[in-house]
Write an enzyme that holds these catalytic residues in place. Structure first.
Site, PDB file in Angstrom:
ATOM      1  N   LYS A 192       1.023  -3.383   8.963  1.00 22.55           N
ATOM      2  CA  LYS A 192       2.012  -2.507   9.046  1.00 22.55           C
ATOM      3  C   LYS A 192       3.229  -3.238   9.476  1.00 22.55           C
ATOM      4  O   LYS A 192       3.223  -4.017  10.506  1.00 22.55           O
ATOM      5  CB  LYS A 192       1.896  -1.326   9.834  1.00 22.55           C
ATOM      6  CG  LYS A 192       3.156  -0.502  10.014  1.00 22.55           C
ATOM      7  CD  LYS A 192       2.923   0.910  10.745  1.00 22.55           C
ATOM      8  CE  LYS A 192       4.077   1.766  10.851  1.00 22.55           C
ATOM      9  NZ  LYS A 192       3.610   2.951  11.875  1.00 22.55           N
ATOM     10  N   ILE A 233       0.936  -1.223   0.019  1.00 20.28           N
ATOM     11  CA  ILE A 233       0.150  -0.043  -0.052  1.00 20.28           C
ATOM     12  C   ILE A 233       0.787   1.234   0.071  1.00 20.28           C
ATOM     13  O   ILE A 233       0.798   2.081  -1.088  1.00 20.28           O
ATOM     14  CB  ILE A 233      -1.123  -0.046   1.205  1.00 20.28           C
ATOM     15  CG1 ILE A 233      -2.138  -0.958   1.255  1.00 20.28           C
ATOM     16  CG2 ILE A 233      -1.707   1.320   1.297  1.00 20.28           C
ATOM     17  CD1 ILE A 233      -2.943  -1.112   2.405  1.00 20.28           C
ATOM     18  N   SER A 234       1.766   1.471   1.023  1.00 22.78           N
ATOM     19  CA  SER A 234       2.517   2.866   0.964  1.00 22.78           C
ATOM     20  C   SER A 234       3.541   2.282   2.035  1.00 22.78           C
ATOM     21  O   SER A 234       3.831   1.358   2.608  1.00 22.78           O
ATOM     22  CB  SER A 234       1.652   3.855   1.702  1.00 22.78           C
ATOM     23  OG  SER A 234       2.437   5.040   2.043  1.00 22.78           O
ATOM     24  N   ARG A 235       4.420   3.325   1.977  1.00 26.36           N
ATOM     25  CA  ARG A 235       5.869   3.240   2.997  1.00 26.36           C
ATOM     26  C   ARG A 235       5.890   4.593   3.801  1.00 26.36           C
ATOM     27  O   ARG A 235       5.492   5.496   3.307  1.00 26.36           O
ATOM     28  CB  ARG A 235       6.954   3.147   2.097  1.00 26.36           C
ATOM     29  CG  ARG A 235       8.210   2.822   2.975  1.00 26.36           C
ATOM     30  CD  ARG A 235       9.359   2.573   2.078  1.00 26.36           C
ATOM     31  NE  ARG A 235       9.752   3.760   1.048  1.00 26.36           N
ATOM     32  CZ  ARG A 235      10.469   3.838   0.070  1.00 26.36           C
ATOM     33  NH1 ARG A 235      11.207   2.615  -0.112  1.00 26.36           N
ATOM     34  NH2 ARG A 235      10.664   4.923  -0.785  1.00 26.36           N
ATOM     35  N   GLY A 236       6.124   4.470   4.913  1.00 28.18           N
ATOM     36  CA  GLY A 236       6.486   5.523   5.971  1.00 28.18           C
ATOM     37  C   GLY A 236       7.812   5.453   6.444  1.00 28.18           C
ATOM     38  O   GLY A 236       8.671   4.784   5.813  1.00 28.18           O
ATOM     39  N   ALA A 237       8.082   6.401   7.357  1.00 28.60           N
ATOM     40  CA  ALA A 237       9.458   6.471   7.953  1.00 28.60           C
ATOM     41  C   ALA A 237       9.887   5.333   8.904  1.00 28.60           C
ATOM     42  O   ALA A 237      10.904   5.020   8.919  1.00 28.60           O
ATOM     43  CB  ALA A 237       9.388   7.703   8.922  1.00 28.60           C
ATOM     44  N   PHE A 238       8.935   4.533   9.401  1.00 27.60           N
ATOM     45  CA  PHE A 238       9.108   3.431  10.245  1.00 27.60           C
ATOM     46  C   PHE A 238       8.862   2.166   9.673  1.00 27.60           C
ATOM     47  O   PHE A 238       8.909   1.154  10.506  1.00 27.60           O
ATOM     48  CB  PHE A 238       8.646   3.769  11.597  1.00 27.60           C
ATOM     49  CG  PHE A 238       9.037   4.990  11.947  1.00 27.60           C
ATOM     50  CD1 PHE A 238      10.475   5.370  12.690  1.00 27.60           C
ATOM     51  CD2 PHE A 238       8.204   5.898  12.300  1.00 27.60           C
ATOM     52  CE1 PHE A 238      10.645   6.559  12.974  1.00 27.60           C
ATOM     53  CE2 PHE A 238       8.458   7.165  12.885  1.00 27.60           C
ATOM     54  CZ  PHE A 238       9.734   7.452  13.116  1.00 27.60           C
ATOM     55  N   ASP A 252       2.642  13.587  16.411  1.00 29.51           N
ATOM     56  CA  ASP A 252       2.823  13.290  14.929  1.00 29.51           C
ATOM     57  C   ASP A 252       1.611  13.674  14.064  1.00 29.51           C
ATOM     58  O   ASP A 252       1.499  12.793  12.959  1.00 29.51           O
ATOM     59  CB  ASP A 252       3.630  12.075  14.589  1.00 29.51           C
ATOM     60  CG  ASP A 252       4.354  11.921  13.372  1.00 29.51           C
ATOM     61  OD1 ASP A 252       4.464  13.062  12.945  1.00 29.51           O
ATOM     62  OD2 ASP A 252       4.484  10.884  12.589  1.00 29.51           O
TER      63      ASP A 252
END
Length: 883
Positions: free
Chosen positions: A62, A41-46, A156
């Site tokens: 996740k 789906i997506s990619r984050g910082a962690f 955040d």
């Protein structure tokens, strides 16, 4: 006949069915293996988010790497995110179903919101209308109020972390930087999850199954689990032998992906290693092939499950690795079109498994572990060690063993370098004056693991004392151990013992020269100088002899100055490392490998040896007649060889402080004589201090009656009048401060976070004001080219208000201003927003039932196109299936 048989069969089947019906199925704890990957789906910082499926229902999974969290020192943030989501039961917060883990990853299984994030929607819209922005801000405000009432600070908040549900409502996610204050220091428990309703009457939507509750209260482990007992590991692995064999056949490695030729030999190595290591699931296997240099085999264990799944982690890369929940199953490979090992190779490799199993059948797990362990005492390896090492050679082709690498430090001076490693790793001989027996303190610490790094020096020294074993007859013992060890271990052990003996004989001869002026009738057994001092001086003496006085000509030491080095002493502990003056030379040599150990140790210890006098002379002074002669003779010789340096060092009286090495322990006990000196006794001593560079090279308490000073001065002139005290603190740098790091996205950080002040829920309301401005304009208010400029804009509260036709309404501008107040005590909250004119038309009680301005229209239930706008805007390329 047939009918009778059929009736009997039917009756037997009914009996079996009845027995099965009476059985109560035992529920299994949830496992990540129950989920299948649909797409990323997506990619984050962690971490990365994948679309997963279980039982026909879609979830957002996740995946967070434990190694990344450890490297970033953010393991507690993963725990905080899990706890925050587990405690939250609000219609405006993403619901967390499971919290699972394996040996390498943490998996947070949440509800999948098909509408994407608000950041992607904002990129498509450009900016929101005031009505649309007010509704979104209102729902986020309710979510923040719920979190703050339950002791959770998000920290955040930004449009990227606001997801849109199927009905168009907002839900907060990504609690990776959240702060939880439960007024207690323990983890969340079952009562926290079961009794945290989002409203007065909890709805069925927020109920959790027992498996979900069990996974949410489990503790997260960020380190490799220790090896279990033989019995426990055997029971666990016995139920998964077939699963392990299937797993080994479906492995994906760079070799197979690159379509390289897989030989039967490599398959044999792979299967033999997997078969062998099943005796100890916690033991890592290194270097199966050159292409898997950093691969390790571990146990993938679910957080709440006792089930163990064996896997081989290949070298992770963006193009080759696949998450597949760390188990590269063949079913997933077929579904994803990945290349797998051919069946004929699998058959060849499976044929070799029985042969390897016969070889490993007679091995004990303990023996094999000791054979492969880089840190152990080789004297405890049993007779089967040779067979274990032979098997290890099969598993590690082309890999140089750790003993061989230690011997290859210096090809010319193998004996000397190895001896130095031995002496500086606490392998020392101690003579007991009472019975003359010798004890050998063995600590083969050539390479350190995480346990050794985390342990304190005091613990290491105490462990050294516990590990002392008796060697009454050294030659017989060494010969006995030779027959029980492999050839390589024998070479290292024999080398160490022979060098120790030669060093001891050298030291004994040199000690006789030093003690020639002492009482002739004194026996060696009653000598007050411990034998450890002789071993410590062997390195310096060997340097002087083997280098043919190469450095003596360039130094200021005379030929007779070697005698002073024989009686060198350490201020507290002379039988353990950490306080020896040779420590500094070893550290410098490690920083500069090109420089030989002889150079560093000899050059840095010349001045030390000159001024060092053993405190043990206090108990055994020289005879009255010989005392003055010895002092004068030694003083004259020292002046003859180094008069200039001594004049510089002794012209002015200096106050000295007894320093200890950083690695030395302070309160540990010791049986050597110098360690029994108390700190208060230093007041009555004359202490000589010599500095070279920026650190003291030698600080040794001088002998009370005898001092090496120029004959022009009397001993009374060097007495110190100032009391000597140890430093109150030896810590370098500033003390660690909690929450000293600035975490979060620069545009949404509150001023108190930038200034490092104490912060509370007000930081979330500041971020909400930034989001309100961004919704109305499309750009954050403090946006700039660099992060430093953004921080300056935040501290100055430099807000570029739109003008002209793009001007915001007065109510909207005032709402932003009361949220973006520098003083956090005066900053607006949920009460101020509910009373504000901008939110006058908002039905706060039934907000989740209102019709939203945007309702997603996906193509199907697995459509993830609403997340693509944000990924494209941030230049995020989500690879196929890389973690």
């Amino acid at each position: 006949m047939e009918a009778t048989a059929g009736s009997e069969t039917e009756s037997g089947g009914d009996t079996v069915t009845a027995e099965c019906a009476n059985r109560i199925p035992v529920p299994r704890p949830p496992s990540i293996e129950e989920f299948t990957i649909v797409k990323p789906i997506s990619r984050g910082a962690f971490g990365k988010v994948y679309l997963g499926q279980k039982g026909g229902k879609l979830y957002a999974v996740k995946v967070v790497k434990k190694a990344d969290m450890i490297n970033k020192n953010m393991t507690h943030q993963v725990q905080a995110e899990r706890d925050a989501l587990a405690l939250s039961k609000s219609p405006f917060i993403v619901h967390l179903y499971y919290s699972l883990q394996s040996a390498n990853n943490v998996y947070l299984v949440m509800e999948y919101l098909i509408g994407g994030d608000v950041k992607s929607l904002l990129h498509i819209y450009g900016y929101f209308d005031e009505e649309m922005a007010v509704k979104y801000i209102s729902e986020v405000a309710l979510a923040l109020d719920y979190l703050h009432r339950h002791g959770i600070i998000h920290r955040d908040l930004k449009p990227d972390n606001m997801l849109i549900s199927n009905e168009g409502h907002i839900k907060l996610t990504d609690f990776g930087l959240s702060k939880i204050t439960l007024n207690r220091d323990i983890d969340i428990n079952m009562m926290d999850i079961l009794t945290t309703p989002s409203m007065a009457k909890p709805r069925q939507d927020y109920s959790r199954t027992p498996g979900q509750v069990l996974s949410l209260i489990s503790s997260l482990r960020f380190y490799t689990p220790a090896a279990e007992k033989d019995k426990d590991s055997a029971n666990i692995l016995s139920t998964h032998v077939f699963e392990t064999s299937q797993l080994s056949q479906g492995l994906i490695c760079p070799m197979s992906v690159d379509h390289r030729d897989t030989t039967p030999y490599s398959s044999k190595l792979l299967h033999s290693c997997l078969e062998t290591v099943t005796s100890d699931p916690g033991m890592p296997v290194k270097c199966l092939t050159s292409n898997l240099l950093q691969s390790r085999r571990r146990l993938a264990t679910s957080s709440a499950s006792s089930q163990s799944h064996t896997f081989l982690s290949s070298v992770e890369s963006e193009c080759h690795s696949s998450p597949r929940w760390e188990k590269d199953c063949q079913e997933s490979d077929d579904a994803l079109g990945s290349t797998v090992m051919s069946w004929n190779i699998i058959e060849k490799s499976s044929c070799t498994k029985s042969t390897d199993a016969i070889e490993t059948k007679g091995f004990n797990k303990k023996d094999f572990e000791l054979t492969l362990s880089p840190i152990h005492n080789s004297s405890i390896i049993p007779a089967t060690g040779s067979s274990c090492v032979n098997l290890a050679k099969k598993c590690f082709p082309g890999e140089v063993s750790w003993e061989a690498r230690e011997l290859d430090i210096n090809n010319v001076n193998v004996a000397t370098d190895t001896t130095r490693c031995v002496f500086h790793q606490s392998d020392q001989w101690v003579v007991d004056p009472s019975d003359g027996t010798e004890e050998y303190c063995g600590k083969r610490g050539f390479k350190r693991n995480s346990e050794l790094v985390d342990s304190s020096p005091c613990q290491n020294i105490i462990q050294n004392k516990k590990n002392c074993i008796e060697h009454k007859s050294r030659n017989e013992k060494s010969n006995g151990y030779i027959n029980q060890r492999t050839s390589l271990t024998n070479e290292v052990q024999d080398l160490k013992l022979s060098v120790c003996e030669s060093q001891q004989s050298d030291c004994a001869n040199k000690e006789n020269m030093v003690n020639s002026s002492i009482d002739k009738q004194q026996t060696p057994e009653k000598s007050p100088i411990p034998m450890i001092a002789k071993n410590l001086m062997c390195e310096l003496d060997e340097d002087c002899n083997k280098n043919n006085k190469k450095f003596l000509s360039s130094s200021f030491l005379g030929s007779d100055d070697e005698r002073a080095s024989k009686s060198i002493c350490m201020d507290s502990d002379s039988s353990f490392p950490g306080i020896s003056i040779m420590e500094s030379s070893l550290e410098r040599q490690s920083l500069d490998p090109d420089k030989s150990i002889r150079e560093s140790s000899f050059e840095e210890s010349n001045i030390e040896d000159l001024l060092a006098v053993s405190p043990s002379w206090q108990e055994n002074p020289l005879p009255k007649d010989d005392e003055n002669l010895a002092v004068q003779a030694s003083s004259q010789k020292m002046l003859a060889s180094s008069s200039d340096v001594l004049k510089t060092l002794t012209l002015s009286k200096r106050n000295a402080v007894a320093f200890r090495s950083f690695n030395s322990h302070i309160n540990a006990s010791n049986n050597s004589e110098p360690s029994k000196m108390s700190v208060t006794s230093l007041d009555a001593m004359d202490i000589s201090c010599v500095y070279s560079g920026s650190y003291p090279m030698a600080i040794t308490p001088s002998q009370k009656g005898i001092s090496y000073v120029p004959y022009q001065q009397t001993p009374n002139q060097v007495k110190s009048e100032t009391p000597y005290r140890t430093p109150k603190s030896v810590r370098r740098g500033a003390a660690p401060v909690d929450d000293a790091r600035i975490l979060g996205t620069p545009d949404y950080l509150a001023p108190e976070l930038l200034l490092g002040r104490a912060h509370g829920p007000a930081v979330d309301w500041w971020a909400l004001g930034v989001c309100l401005f961004e919704f109305l304009t499309g750009i954050p208010p403090f946006n700039d080219e660099t992060s430093q400029q953004v921080f300056q804009n935040i501290l100055k509260r430099d807000i570029p208000w739109p003008e002209g036709e793009e001007k915001l309404s007065d109510n909207a501008q005032n709402a932003v201003e009361i949220l973006l107040t520098i003083d956090n005590a005066k900053r607006a909250g949920i009460k101020e927003l509910k009373c504000h004119p901008l939110f006058s038309d908002v039905d706060w009680e039934n907000l989740q039932h209102q019709t939203m301005p945007f309702i997603p229209q996906p193509d199907d239930e697995t459509d993830t196109s609403y997340f693509e706008a944000r990924n494209n805007a941030q230049h995020l390329t989500v690879s196929g299936f890389s973690l």
